[in-house]
Design a protein around this motif. Sequence first.
Motif, mmCIF file in Angstrom:
data_model
loop_
_atom_site.group_PDB
_atom_site.id
_atom_site.type_symbol
_atom_site.label_atom_id
_atom_site.label_comp_id
_atom_site.label_asym_id
_atom_site.label_seq_id
_atom_site.Cartn_x
_atom_site.Cartn_y
_atom_site.Cartn_z
ATOM 1 N N ALA A 6 0.850 -1.190 0.000
ATOM 2 C CA ALA A 6 0.000 0.000 0.000
ATOM 3 C C ALA A 6 0.882 1.235 0.000
ATOM 4 O O ALA A 6 2.106 1.135 0.146
ATOM 5 N N CYS A 7 0.258 2.399 -0.149
ATOM 6 C CA CYS A 7 0.995 3.657 -0.075
ATOM 7 C C CYS A 7 1.662 3.761 1.298
ATOM 8 O O CYS A 7 1.001 3.590 2.325
ATOM 9 N N VAL A 8 2.974 4.028 1.319
ATOM 10 C CA VAL A 8 3.680 4.072 2.611
ATOM 11 C C VAL A 8 3.266 5.285 3.440
ATOM 12 O O VAL A 8 3.459 5.310 4.646
ATOM 13 N N TYR A 9 2.703 6.290 2.776
ATOM 14 C CA TYR A 9 2.371 7.521 3.504
ATOM 15 C C TYR A 9 0.971 7.495 4.111
ATOM 16 O O TYR A 9 0.765 7.963 5.213
ATOM 17 N N CYS A 10 -0.017 6.981 3.362
ATOM 18 C CA CYS A 10 -1.394 7.068 3.862
ATOM 19 C C CYS A 10 -2.092 5.710 3.954
ATOM 20 O O CYS A 10 -3.222 5.633 4.409
ATOM 21 N N GLY A 11 -1.415 4.645 3.502
ATOM 22 C CA GLY A 11 -2.012 3.315 3.634
ATOM 23 C C GLY A 11 -2.992 2.953 2.531
ATOM 24 O O GLY A 11 -3.577 1.864 2.552
ATOM 25 N N GLU A 12 -3.178 3.839 1.564
ATOM 26 C CA GLU A 12 -4.108 3.567 0.440
ATOM 27 C C GLU A 12 -3.625 2.328 -0.332
ATOM 28 O O GLU A 12 -2.451 2.237 -0.696
ATOM 29 N N ASP A 13 -4.525 1.391 -0.553
ATOM 30 C CA ASP A 13 -4.121 0.218 -1.342
ATOM 31 C C ASP A 13 -5.086 -0.047 -2.500
ATOM 32 O O ASP A 13 -5.006 -1.060 -3.165
ATOM 33 N N VAL A 36 3.057 5.668 -6.869
ATOM 34 C CA VAL A 36 2.431 6.987 -6.696
ATOM 35 C C VAL A 36 1.039 6.800 -6.123
ATOM 36 O O VAL A 36 0.391 5.781 -6.343
ATOM 37 N N CYS A 37 0.604 7.799 -5.370
ATOM 38 C CA CYS A 37 -0.702 7.710 -4.700
ATOM 39 C C CYS A 37 -1.459 9.007 -4.942
ATOM 40 O O CYS A 37 -1.022 10.072 -4.507
ATOM 41 N N SER A 38 -2.571 8.917 -5.655
ATOM 42 C CA SER A 38 -3.347 10.138 -5.894
ATOM 43 C C SER A 38 -4.208 10.474 -4.679
ATOM 44 O O SER A 38 -4.794 11.543 -4.602
ATOM 45 N N GLY A 39 -4.243 9.554 -3.699
ATOM 46 C CA GLY A 39 -4.960 9.834 -2.462
ATOM 47 C C GLY A 39 -4.273 10.934 -1.659
ATOM 48 O O GLY A 39 -4.894 11.909 -1.247
ATOM 49 N N CYS A 40 -2.949 10.799 -1.467
ATOM 50 C CA CYS A 40 -2.215 11.771 -0.655
ATOM 51 C C CYS A 40 -1.221 12.578 -1.482
ATOM 52 O O CYS A 40 -0.596 13.514 -0.968
ATOM 53 N N GLY A 41 -1.013 12.208 -2.752
ATOM 54 C CA GLY A 41 -0.082 12.938 -3.613
ATOM 55 C C GLY A 41 1.382 12.555 -3.407
ATOM 56 O O GLY A 41 2.281 13.207 -3.916
HETATM 57 ZN ZN LIG Z 1 -1.007 7.887 -0.176
#
Ligand SMILES: [Zn+2]
Length: 319
Positions: A238-245, A265-270
């Motif tokens: 998952a995203c290491v910053y916000c956990g979005e998977d 890349v994660c468009s959830g947290c940028g």
């Molecule tokens: Zn994220």
Amino acid sequence: MAYIFVPSAPRDVLLPAADERWSAVLAARPELRPAVELQRRLLELVIGLHETIEGGRLPRLSLPPRYLAAKLARGVPALAGEPIPLPVAVLTRTLLLLCGELAASGAGEVADHIRSAIDERRLDAGSLLLASLSRDQGAIRTGAVHRGLAPDLVWLVAELAVGPFAHALQRRIFAGASRPSDPASSPGDGPLADALHQWDHGYCPACGSWPALAEVVDGHRTLRCSFCATAWELTTYACVYCGEDGEPFVTAAPNEERKDRRVEVCSGCGGYMKTVDTVALSPFPLLAIADLETMDLDMAAMEHGYAKPAMREFKSRSS
Ligand SMILES: [Zn+2]
Ligand SMILES: [Zn+2]
């Protein structure tokens, strides 16, 4: 399987390994010569300090495994908020030498200003080094701006000078709690090993910094702390910053022919993180070279509007 012990290497192993990697960088991108030359001079100082610290005595820390385990279980990195005495004289010597090397390179006057501010005691080296160990971006920025110094460069030199000490600390406090790279040795056990095993955060379990990148060895996506070089693996992809998977979290190779080098890349947290396949985890402090080797991945991510988030802040031990 969270914490992975990476053996340290002596100078006569590190320098040839570093040279080989720098040569490869230059063969592919000769325009990076000034960056490589500067990194070589900076890393030689960092390796020297690393040796001094390894050969000396670390401060006695009152951090019992059970106490650390409870802290980690709350999601708080082991060193956060701890009063840790720094070997200020030793670190300051290297801090000044680092400023000198930067001054001799492209950073010129800006680095010289930092050096003279420390020399003339307008900038207190002890406070600066402590703020860096505490990962206090706000304090360093405010202190630098107040004195007319370049905040990013102050952050960089302090980080380089404290890095070897932070690295030694994390090895000391997590010793015996790691998943041994040598399967013949006995695995770590006890409360601290369990807590590390369950650590599932994208920030470093020792110091709280974000990873510089992930090194993937045999399919194990190992996060590497940008400050103390701690190596840890998450149980989730998952995203290491916000956990979005979900859908907002995407892994892509900017260069179709180099699928071994990717960005998450994660468009959830940028946020974005670089991921590279490699045969072995980089020993401290060669992770800096891994970062340089993958500068094109930073460019690709930033061109698409992604960035690395600010450092997380943690409550001190008393709260
Ligand atoms: Zn994220
Ligand atoms: Zn760390």
